[in-house]
Write a protein that holds these residues in place. Structure first.
Motif, PDB file in Angstrom:
ATOM      1  N   THR A   1       0.802  -1.227   0.000  1.00 37.69           N
ATOM      2  CA  THR A   1       0.000   0.000   0.000  1.00 37.69           C
ATOM      3  C   THR A   1       0.837   1.280   0.000  1.00 37.69           C
ATOM      4  OG1 THR A   1      -0.138  -0.053   2.405  1.00 37.69           O
ATOM      5  CG2 THR A   1      -1.920  -1.125   1.174  1.00 37.69           C
ATOM      6  N   ILE A   2       2.163   1.174   0.053  1.00 35.52           N
ATOM      7  CA  ILE A   2       3.036   2.360   0.082  1.00 35.52           C
ATOM      8  C   ILE A   2       4.025   2.274  -1.074  1.00 35.52           C
ATOM      9  CG2 ILE A   2       4.728   3.669   1.404  1.00 35.52           C
ATOM     10  CD1 ILE A   2       3.488   2.505   3.951  1.00 35.52           C
ATOM     11  N   SER A   3       4.113   3.366  -1.830  1.00 35.42           N
ATOM     12  CA  SER A   3       5.052   3.405  -2.953  1.00 35.42           C
ATOM     13  C   SER A   3       5.919   4.664  -2.859  1.00 35.42           C
ATOM     14  CB  SER A   3       4.307   3.390  -4.285  1.00 35.42           C
ATOM     15  OG  SER A   3       3.537   4.562  -4.433  1.00 35.42           O
ATOM     16  N   TYR A   4       7.078   4.580  -3.503  1.00 33.99           N
ATOM     17  CA  TYR A   4       8.024   5.700  -3.544  1.00 33.99           C
ATOM     18  C   TYR A   4       8.410   5.978  -4.994  1.00 33.99           C
ATOM     19  CZ  TYR A   4      12.425   8.230  -3.447  1.00 33.99           C
ATOM     20  OH  TYR A   4      13.412   9.130  -3.685  1.00 33.99           O
ATOM     21  N   THR A   5       8.440   7.253  -5.346  1.00 34.03           N
ATOM     22  CA  THR A   5       8.914   7.674  -6.654  1.00 34.03           C
ATOM     23  C   THR A   5       9.902   8.814  -6.448  1.00 34.03           C
ATOM     24  OG1 THR A   5       6.809   7.100  -7.674  1.00 34.03           O
ATOM     25  CG2 THR A   5       8.249   8.563  -8.925  1.00 34.03           C
TER      26      THR A   5
ATOM     27  N   PHE B   1       6.061   9.958  -1.704  1.00 36.93           N
ATOM     28  CA  PHE B   1       5.594   8.772  -0.994  1.00 36.93           C
ATOM     29  C   PHE B   1       4.064   8.767  -1.069  1.00 36.93           C
ATOM     30  CE2 PHE B   1       9.669   9.707   0.896  1.00 36.93           C
ATOM     31  CZ  PHE B   1      10.260   8.459   1.010  1.00 36.93           C
ATOM     32  N   ALA B   2       3.498   7.687  -1.570  1.00 39.73           N
ATOM     33  CA  ALA B   2       2.041   7.575  -1.682  1.00 39.73           C
ATOM     34  C   ALA B   2       1.593   6.349  -0.908  1.00 39.73           C
ATOM     35  CB  ALA B   2       1.618   7.471  -3.138  1.00 39.73           C
TER      36      ALA B   2
ATOM     37  N   TRP C   1       2.864  12.343   0.240  1.00 41.66           N
ATOM     38  CA  TRP C   1       3.831  13.300   0.781  1.00 41.66           C
ATOM     39  C   TRP C   1       4.897  13.540  -0.276  1.00 41.66           C
ATOM     40  CZ3 TRP C   1       8.787  12.182   3.716  1.00 41.66           C
ATOM     41  CH2 TRP C   1       9.375  13.364   4.162  1.00 41.66           C
ATOM     42  N   ASN C   2       5.046  14.788  -0.669  1.00 40.05           N
ATOM     43  CA  ASN C   2       6.084  15.196  -1.611  1.00 40.05           C
ATOM     44  C   ASN C   2       7.139  15.980  -0.855  1.00 40.05           C
ATOM     45  OD1 ASN C   2       4.775  14.183  -3.924  1.00 40.05           O
ATOM     46  ND2 ASN C   2       3.506  16.000  -4.019  1.00 40.05           N
ATOM     47  N   PHE C   3       8.400  15.624  -1.065  1.00 43.84           N
ATOM     48  CA  PHE C   3       9.510  16.333  -0.450  1.00 43.84           C
ATOM     49  C   PHE C   3      10.510  16.658  -1.556  1.00 43.84           C
ATOM     50  CE2 PHE C   3      13.585  16.511   1.884  1.00 43.84           C
ATOM     51  CZ  PHE C   3      13.275  17.568   2.720  1.00 43.84           C
TER      52      PHE C   3
END
Length: 93
Positions: free
Chosen positions: A19-23, A47-48, A59-61
C-alpha cells in the motif's frame, strides 16, 4: 535567456509495501555558458500510501540547489526545500 548545457535526469520507483510506494526523480544541469562547474540540482521524492479503501495520503519532499540562489546578500547559496502533504478521499463511480 539563452542557455546551453547538459541535463541528466534519473528516476526511480519502488513499492515499499503493498500500500506504500516511492517515486524519486533527480535532475542535474550544468550551464556551459555561465559557470559550468556549478551544477543545478533538483530532486523530487513522492511517498504515496493507501491507508484504507477510502483514504489515501501523499507526501512530496523536494530539494533544490542553485548556485545563483542567494537569499542573503553576501552569503553563499542555500539548499531549498519544499514539503507537501496531501490527503484524498477515494470512491468508485
Amino acid at each position: 535567456k539563452f542557455q546551453l548545457g547538459f541535463l541528466l535526469n534519473a528516476g526511480y520507483t519502488a513499492d515499499i509495501t503493498k500500500t506504500i510506494s516511492y517515486t524519486g526523480n533527480l535532475e542535474l544541469y550544468s550551464n556551459y555558458l555561465q559557470d559550468p562547474q556549478n551544477i543545478y540540482i533538483f530532486m523530487t521524492n513522492t511517498f504515496a500510501a493507501k491507508l484504507t479503501k477510502a483514504i489515501a495520503v501523499t507526501w512530496n519532499f523536494n530539494l533544490a540547489y542553485d548556485d545563483l540562489y542567494r537569499p542573503v546578500e553576501g552569503k553563499g547559496p542555500k539548499l531549498q526545500t519544499q514539503s507537501i502533504l496531501g490527503v484524498g478521499l477515494l470512491s468508485k463511480l
